[in-house]
Design a protein around this motif. Structure first.
Motif: not given
Length: 296
Positions: A292, A198, A81, A83, A191-192, A195-196
């Motif tokens: 990303s 985390v 992920p 983040d 977490i994926h 994600i917002k």
């Protein structure tokens, strides 16, 4: 008679190799029982020179070092992920530490690299998991509903607000169950999916996936340096690390750190400017943004 072995795992990049040096020396200096320490190091870019320094300082009568590149630790089918925090991707490596262990290792102790041991690590090793998948110390945030820590979206996830919240910097893991239940993969997925929300990288996901499934340890095994506890077993420099001039936690704990650092190749190190710390944070955030972008 074959001596028992203690299996430890740490993860570091080159920037924090200095912290690993001090942690390793503190573990060795306080280990007085016969078990041999097998230290597995997840190497996220440690330079050959720093690697050699750490190898040279190690007491081989007590410790054997095993180096693993970070890309050797994470299963090939796992998408890490990205983040928005400044925490390095190295933070996620602990999730897959059980995969590094030899078949005979039934458990392991994971330690964040920003720690110093004041007690014999064998005493932590002898703690029984008593049927739990892992053991840890309660975090400063205490519960998942803590407004400045914890799990920000605990309500949406249907979690009880009083669910205990642990710090993932120190964990005793049941390696077999961790792999069987694919805990690392579960945490990455949660977490994926969120994600917002985390905040503290994998610690966020761990506290969701493993809520109420952990054994709570004596808090002295993970004493946060912002507190002043008289007899800490392990000190955890959670905030600004003691290698910086801006270190603002318990002064005595900085002195303890340098006591052990002076026994290493970094013995002449003096606290440095905050520039390097802030530059590292900026680098970590930029790296995640670039990765990303290319994964879109």
């Amino acid at each position: 008679m074959k001596q028992d072995k203690i299996y430890l795992v740490v993860a570091t990049d080159n920037f924090y190799a200095i912290l690993l040096a001090a942690l390793l020396k503190s573990i060795e200096e306080n280990h007085h029982t016969p078990e041999h320490i097998e230290l597995y190091i997840i190497d996220d870019g440690v330079s050959p020179a720093n690697k050699q320094r750490i190898e040279a300082q190690s007491d081989r009568s007590k410790t054997t070092l095993h180096w693993f590149k970070s890309n050797e630790v994470v299963p090939a089918d796992v998408k890490m992920p990205l983040d928005s925090s400044s925490f390095p991707l190295t933070s996620y490596m602990r999730l897959f530490s059980p995969y590094m262990m030899p078949p005979e290792a039934e458990k392991l102790i994971y330690l964040d690299v920003d720690m110093i041991a004041q007690e014999d690590i064998s005493k932590l090793w002898q703690v029984s998991l008593d049927g739990h998948i892992f053991a840890a110390v309660r975090d400063i945030a205490e519960i998942v509903s803590c407004p400045w820590g914890g799990v920000p979206n605990w309500k949406e996830l249907g979690m009880d607000p009083d669910t205990g919240y642990f710090n993932a910097g120190l964990m005793i893991m049941d390696t077999k169950r961790w792999k069987e239940e694919r805990i690392g993969e579960q945490v990455i997925q949660i977490i994926h999916d969120n994600i917002k929300h985390v905040n503290l990288v994998d610690q966020y996901g761990l506290n969701i996936v493993l809520a109420n499934r952990w054994l709570e340890l004596d808090r002295r095994w993970n004493v946060f340096a912002v507190k002043n506890v008289p007899d800490p077993f392990i000190i955890h420099y959670l905030d600004i690390k003691p290698i910086f001039k801006s270190y603002n936690s318990t002064p005595a704990y900085q002195e303890i750190f340098y006591k052990y650092l002076r026994l290493t190749a970094w013995k002449n190190h003096k606290p440095v400017s905050d520039y390097r710390r802030l530059a590292r944070k900026a680098y970590n955030k930029t790296k995640k943004k670039i990765l990303s972008f290319f994964k879109r």
